[in-house]
Every structure is written in structure tokens, then in C-alpha cells.
Design a protein around this motif. Structure first.
Motif, PDB file in Angstrom:
ATOM      1  N   SER A  47       0.833  -1.213   0.000  1.00 43.05           N
ATOM      2  CA  SER A  47       0.000   0.000   0.000  1.00 43.05           C
ATOM      3  C   SER A  47       0.863   1.256   0.000  1.00 43.05           C
ATOM      4  O   SER A  47       0.486   2.283  -0.578  1.00 43.05           O
ATOM      5  CB  SER A  47      -0.932   0.020   1.215  1.00 43.05           C
ATOM      6  N   GLN A  91      -6.641   1.056  -0.832  1.00 39.72           N
ATOM      7  CA  GLN A  91      -7.169  -0.062  -0.035  1.00 39.72           C
ATOM      8  C   GLN A  91      -8.316   0.413   0.864  1.00 39.72           C
ATOM      9  O   GLN A  91      -9.297  -0.281   1.032  1.00 39.72           O
ATOM     10  CB  GLN A  91      -6.023  -0.644   0.806  1.00 39.72           C
ATOM     11  N   ASP A 172      -5.385  -1.225  -5.267  1.00 37.53           N
ATOM     12  CA  ASP A 172      -4.860  -1.803  -4.029  1.00 37.53           C
ATOM     13  C   ASP A 172      -5.952  -2.595  -3.333  1.00 37.53           C
ATOM     14  O   ASP A 172      -6.918  -2.028  -2.839  1.00 37.53           O
ATOM     15  CB  ASP A 172      -4.326  -0.680  -3.122  1.00 37.53           C
ATOM     16  N   GLU A 173      -5.777  -3.892  -3.276  1.00 32.43           N
ATOM     17  CA  GLU A 173      -6.701  -4.779  -2.555  1.00 32.43           C
ATOM     18  C   GLU A 173      -8.149  -4.574  -2.979  1.00 32.43           C
ATOM     19  O   GLU A 173      -9.050  -4.515  -2.164  1.00 32.43           O
ATOM     20  CB  GLU A 173      -6.606  -4.556  -1.030  1.00 32.43           C
TER      21      GLU A 173
HETATM   22 MG   LIG Z   1      -2.033  -2.784   1.959  1.00 26.95          MG
END
Ligand SMILES: [Mg+2]
Ligand SMILES: Nc1ncnc2c1ncn2[C@@H]1O[C@H](COP(=O)(O)OP(=O)(O)OP(=O)(O)O)[C@@H](O)[C@H]1O
Length: 254
Positions: A47, A91, A172-173
Motif C-alpha cells: 500500500s 485499499q 490496491d486490494e
Molecule cells: Mg495494503
């Protein structure tokens, strides 16, 4: 074809009155049309890489370079990065109180395209994109991310991705907190964008789950602040079976 080039990137954060180096020399090249997956254990700095690319003020680039088509990304303001064709989905997306999804999307599209989209075609464009992602039309009037469930936030990100058509997208994620149906819908959205051949995607995840739906061209293992191994899609299968232990043994926290 646009190319994002990250060279020997070092990033620090200030925590407890000390400077902590999180990224320790990241090298990565993502071209338009390619899909890269970055996989790695919790806390490895994935991240942080996304935040640094986004220009988050908490993350200081201490050395290294990031360029998009040779242009220095690190010199650009957050807006300029978006205009240059970078899209960053975080995220933990932030709430934007008082700004409706519909206004937010139009403002973003205006910034990225350099002119306001024509209202009539825009409304249709948004409606169709929302339909494809099975997003309730009522969502357009809600405030960005305010009270959104985890899955709704992720769908909203993909909605932005589809409408803004960046050159390089960092996700991100995007798979975290999604049930099976949502994971499929979100993956289909990413694949649609990908099939255009005009977007390079950097997919950050620590599960191989999403890679059943989105087939990366390249897989990178991220550990202890850098990429420690790169390979093809088969590397994801190895990670699924063997975990990250081979990469984290001995030097996890320094
Ligand atoms: Mg992360
Ligand atoms: N703002 C910050 N202040 C202090 N420490 C930070 C900050 N941001 C990141 N870190 C630390 O940097 C390390 C990497 O964090 P990061 O969020 O980049 O990991 P990650 O690989 O994304 O993990 P996850 O898989 O859990 O999302 C962690 O040890 C984290 O605590």
C-alpha cells in the motif's frame, strides 16, 4: 504505448518522531495493455507503493524515480497525476462528505478529459456503467463512500475506473471484503477495461482469489519493501501453495 517506470524507489514515513524506511528500492515497469499482480505478505509495503504513486503527503520519496512516458510523476500534483493518466484506487477509500457520487464522477471526468463531458451523453454513460457493475441507480445521489459497505466502495472504484479510462491503473486490494458475486462483477469490470488494451493495470493483493478471474501477465512477489521475485502467472499458483515464508524468513522487519 504509455509506460510507467519505477526505478529504485525508496520511501519513508514519519512515525513516533522517527523516520522509517518502508520501500527499499522498488523497480517495476508497467506498460499500457499489461496486467501485473503484486503479491506479498501483510506489512511488506504494497500500500505504501500505492500511496507514494498517488502523492500522499505522509509518504516521502527519499530516492529513486517514477516516470510516466518519461515525465516525472513525483513532480506532479495529485491532479496532474490523474490528468497524465494515472488512476489510483486505495485499499481504504476515503469518504467525501457533501459530494454525491454523480458530481464526484463528473468532476473527475472533467479534470481527466480536460473538458466537462456533455451532460446528456454523460448521464447515459454513467447509467450504463452502473448497470454493468450492478450498482443501484440510487447510489449516484449518495455521498462518496459515506456509509458505503466494503463491497460498495470497491464497485464504486471500478465505476470510476471504467468512466475515467486511465493509461495506468493501480488497484490496491480491490478484492478485499468482496463476496463471490461482487468479486466476479468487479473482476469483470477490470477485465473490460483491460480488454480495451489501453490500460496498464497494477493489481495489489495478498490473495490469489482475484487472480482466478483476472489473469495477470506478470506476477511480482513483494517482501520487505521491494520486489524480490518476478514471474508469469504460474508464480501466483506457487504462492498459493507455498505462501510467502520463503521470502520473509530472516529479514521480515528490518
Ligand atoms: Mg495494503
Ligand atoms: N503512515 C504510516 N505511519 C507509520 N507506519 C506506516 C505508515 N504507513 C505504513 N506504515 C508501515 O509500513 C509497513 C508497510 O505498510 P503497508 O500498508 O504498505 O503494507 P501492505 O503490504 O499494504 O500490507 P497489507 O497486506 O496488510 O495491506 C507497515 O509496517 C506499516 O505499519
Amino acid at each position: 504505448m504509455a509506460t510507467l517506470e519505477i526505478r529504485d524507489l525508496h520511501v519513508t514515513v514519519e512515525a513516533d518522531n522517527a523516520t522509517k524506511e518502508i520501500l527499499k528500492g522498488v523497480d517495476l515497469t508497467v506498460k499500457q495493455g499489461e496486467t501485473h499482480a503484486i503479491m506479498g505478505p501483510n506489512g511488506s509495503g504494497k500500500s505504501t507503493l500505492a500511496y507514494a504513486l498517488a502523492g500522499h503527503p505522509k509518504y516521502t520519496v527519499s530516492s529513486g524515480t517514477v516516470t510516466l512516458d518519461g515525465e516525472d510523476v513525483l513532480e506532479m500534483s495529485v491532479d496532474e497525476r490523474a490528468r497524465a493518466g494515472l488512476f489510483l484506487a486505495m485499499q481504504y477509500p476515503v469518504e467525501v462528505p457533501g459530494v454525491s457520487v454523480s458530481n464526484f464522477l463528473r468532476t473527475s471526468a472533467t479534470a481527466v478529459r480536460g473538458e466537462a463531458p456533455k451532460l446528456r451523453t454523460w448521464v447515459k454513460e454513467v447509467r450504463e456503467a452502473m448497470e454493468r457493475l450492478s450498482i443501484d441507480p440510487a447510489f449516484a445521489e449518495r455521498n462518496v463512500n459515506e456509509g458505503f459497505s466494503g463491497g460498495e466502495k470497491k464497485r464504486h472504484e471500478i465505476l470510476q475506473l471504467e468512466l475515467l479510462k486511465p493509461k495506468i491503473a493501480v488497484l490496491d486490494e480491490t478484492d478485499s471484503g468482496l463476496d463471490v458475486d461482487a468479486l466476479r462483477v468487479v473482476s469483470e469490470g477490470v477485465n473490460r477495461v483491460r480488454e480495451s488494451g489501453e490500460v496498464g493495470t497494477l493489481l495489489i493483493t495478498h490473495y490469489t482469489r482475484i487472480l482466478r478471474y483476472i489473469k495477470p501477465d506478470h506476477v511480482h512477489v513483494f517482501a520487505n519493501g521491494r520486489i524480490v521475485e518476478s514471474g508469469g502467472p504460474e508464480l501466483a499458483d506457487t504462492l498459493e501453495n507455498e505462501g510467502y515464508e520463503a521470502y520473509t524468513k530472516g529479514g521480515a522487519s528490518e
